[in-house]
Design an enzyme around this catalytic site. Sequence first.
Site, PDB file in Angstrom:
ATOM      1  N   HIS A 123       4.317   1.094  12.566  1.00 17.76           N
ATOM      2  CA  HIS A 123       3.482   2.184  13.106  1.00 17.76           C
ATOM      3  C   HIS A 123       4.181   2.911  14.253  1.00 17.76           C
ATOM      4  O   HIS A 123       3.520   3.620  15.024  1.00 17.76           O
ATOM      5  CB  HIS A 123       2.123   1.661  13.604  1.00 17.76           C
ATOM      6  CG  HIS A 123       1.204   1.263  12.507  1.00 17.76           C
ATOM      7  ND1 HIS A 123      -0.145   1.083  12.691  1.00 17.76           N
ATOM      8  CD2 HIS A 123       1.415   1.001  11.196  1.00 17.76           C
ATOM      9  CE1 HIS A 123      -0.715   0.726  11.553  1.00 17.76           C
ATOM     10  NE2 HIS A 123       0.218   0.663  10.635  1.00 17.76           N
ATOM     11  N   HIS A 129       0.824  -1.210   0.000  1.00 15.99           N
ATOM     12  CA  HIS A 129       0.000   0.000   0.000  1.00 15.99           C
ATOM     13  C   HIS A 129       0.859   1.260   0.000  1.00 15.99           C
ATOM     14  O   HIS A 129       1.974   1.282   0.536  1.00 15.99           O
ATOM     15  CB  HIS A 129      -0.996  -0.002   1.156  1.00 15.99           C
ATOM     16  CG  HIS A 129      -0.395  -0.121   2.519  1.00 15.99           C
ATOM     17  ND1 HIS A 129      -0.007   0.976   3.257  1.00 15.99           N
ATOM     18  CD2 HIS A 129      -0.143  -1.208   3.291  1.00 15.99           C
ATOM     19  CE1 HIS A 129       0.474   0.575   4.424  1.00 15.99           C
ATOM     20  NE2 HIS A 129       0.402  -0.742   4.470  1.00 15.99           N
ATOM     21  N   ASP A 139      -0.111   4.353   1.174  1.00 15.23           N
ATOM     22  CA  ASP A 139      -0.370   5.321   2.240  1.00 15.23           C
ATOM     23  C   ASP A 139       0.384   4.883   3.493  1.00 15.23           C
ATOM     24  O   ASP A 139       0.827   3.734   3.606  1.00 15.23           O
ATOM     25  CB  ASP A 139      -1.866   5.438   2.526  1.00 15.23           C
ATOM     26  CG  ASP A 139      -2.497   4.107   2.922  1.00 15.23           C
ATOM     27  OD1 ASP A 139      -1.988   3.044   2.515  1.00 15.23           O
ATOM     28  OD2 ASP A 139      -3.515   4.110   3.643  1.00 15.23           O
ATOM     29  N   GLU A 164      -4.948   1.677   2.670  1.00 20.10           N
ATOM     30  CA  GLU A 164      -4.937   0.508   3.555  1.00 20.10           C
ATOM     31  C   GLU A 164      -4.985   0.902   5.025  1.00 20.10           C
ATOM     32  O   GLU A 164      -5.536   0.175   5.848  1.00 20.10           O
ATOM     33  CB  GLU A 164      -3.686  -0.332   3.286  1.00 20.10           C
ATOM     34  CG  GLU A 164      -3.678  -1.694   3.935  1.00 20.10           C
ATOM     35  CD  GLU A 164      -3.144  -1.702   5.364  1.00 20.10           C
ATOM     36  OE1 GLU A 164      -3.354  -2.701   6.077  1.00 20.10           O
ATOM     37  OE2 GLU A 164      -2.503  -0.701   5.767  1.00 20.10           O
ATOM     38  N   GLU A 165      -4.406   2.054   5.365  1.00 20.17           N
ATOM     39  CA  GLU A 165      -4.241   2.410   6.767  1.00 20.17           C
ATOM     40  C   GLU A 165      -5.501   2.951   7.431  1.00 20.17           C
ATOM     41  O   GLU A 165      -5.550   3.077   8.643  1.00 20.17           O
ATOM     42  CB  GLU A 165      -3.104   3.436   6.930  1.00 20.17           C
ATOM     43  CG  GLU A 165      -1.716   2.928   6.579  1.00 20.17           C
ATOM     44  CD  GLU A 165      -1.212   1.874   7.543  1.00 20.17           C
ATOM     45  OE1 GLU A 165      -1.957   1.465   8.453  1.00 20.17           O
ATOM     46  OE2 GLU A 165      -0.058   1.447   7.382  1.00 20.17           O
TER      47      GLU A 165
END
Length: 431
Positions: free
Chosen positions: A404, A99, A101, A165-166
Amino acid sequence: MATSQIKQTLGDMDKESFVSLLKDLIGESRCVQNNPPELIPEEDRVVKHVMKSLLPYSTTTGGGPLILNHVAYFPNRGNLIVEYPGTVPGKVLSFVGMHMDVVTANPNDWDFDPFSLSVDGDKLRGRGTTDCLGHVALVTELLKRLGETKPKLKSSVIAVFIASEENSSIPGVGVDALGRQGLLDNLKGGPLFWIDTADKQPCIGTGGMIPWKLHLTGKLFHSGLAHKLGMEAITKLQSQFYKDFPPHPKEQVYGFATPSTMKPTQWSFSLMQCRSRRWNKPNPAECTISGDVSVTDVIKMLKEYVDDINENIENLDTRGPVSKYILPDENLRGSLAMTFDPAISGIACDLDSRGFHVLCKATEEVVGHVKPYSITGSLPLIRELQDQGFDVQTAGYGLMATYHAKNEYCLLSDMCQGYQIFVSIIDQLED
């Protein structure tokens, strides 16, 4: 092409090309942070760099074999599907989930600039290096090598770089929309490798989850308070939950680090009722505890637990003789009410599938050992693909410890091994 020839032809990853591309991608990370409504990512900024790398080897402008399909459902928020065609119709392997993002980053909290790539020995540092721009660059380098060398493969190799996706609060942007339009249907002819986990090992399971809220009503005073009722109620609810939901027999098979859980994560109080944090001031009559439970068929039983507490609240443990949950003289009775948000499904990968076996063999061959694992975090997009009939396996070559997190980084050596694993997968599936 003979399998030994495939490995020789595709060789090792071009480190210099990979780092150069990753530098461009991390340079866009500020503009692809995904936290609506404040931050709406513009994934086309990343698409631009991927296409720049691949266009010289494309049918579009370079006279090469790669077929590029840029698909956008919202302005500036594109997905990119890239195909290297094979010779056998319907025979395919795919890499999906890379992804474009990222989660947010506060530069004040980091030891280095999160929005530009910095190199510290083997470390490649910046927001997105592990999750997931590093994987975008990794799969791009594989496609570039296929376009350069043009090996004759039976299987088509297809990569799907996705948007959004996030954060799922804006649906219909990424892989969900691609699936609904049938643009992924041809991937069912072979294994689908979702490339967005970490630590170089197959990730074969994720946990399901149901967010819940427990609303508690007590009295605006110094005793019989809602937060005290909440502490005792949560203790009873958790005790009953772990009694009724012992470890699942397949937890060891799938390598889950923890069993099913029920846990509170946040307490909130009415600001109108709680204007002071001093304990000698009146405390709120109501509070809400939020949390999650990692079993998706548990709602009925949790409601029964809460009903039982409400009916027998006089039997709930108290702390001291003047903490009470029933005040007959005032016609007051403490109470609980539990509500649930929609369930987020986990996934159990098919351990008997061809995709799983080739991923394990490739991992052992390149890394030196294979130890599949599972995580309790939820990945609903993967479950949706599995429900639609795809043979989904998941892997990733960043670092779980920096996922993250502030000061995110990946290792160049890990990404090089990821490339070799991809080559081995292609090689095995040609047999």
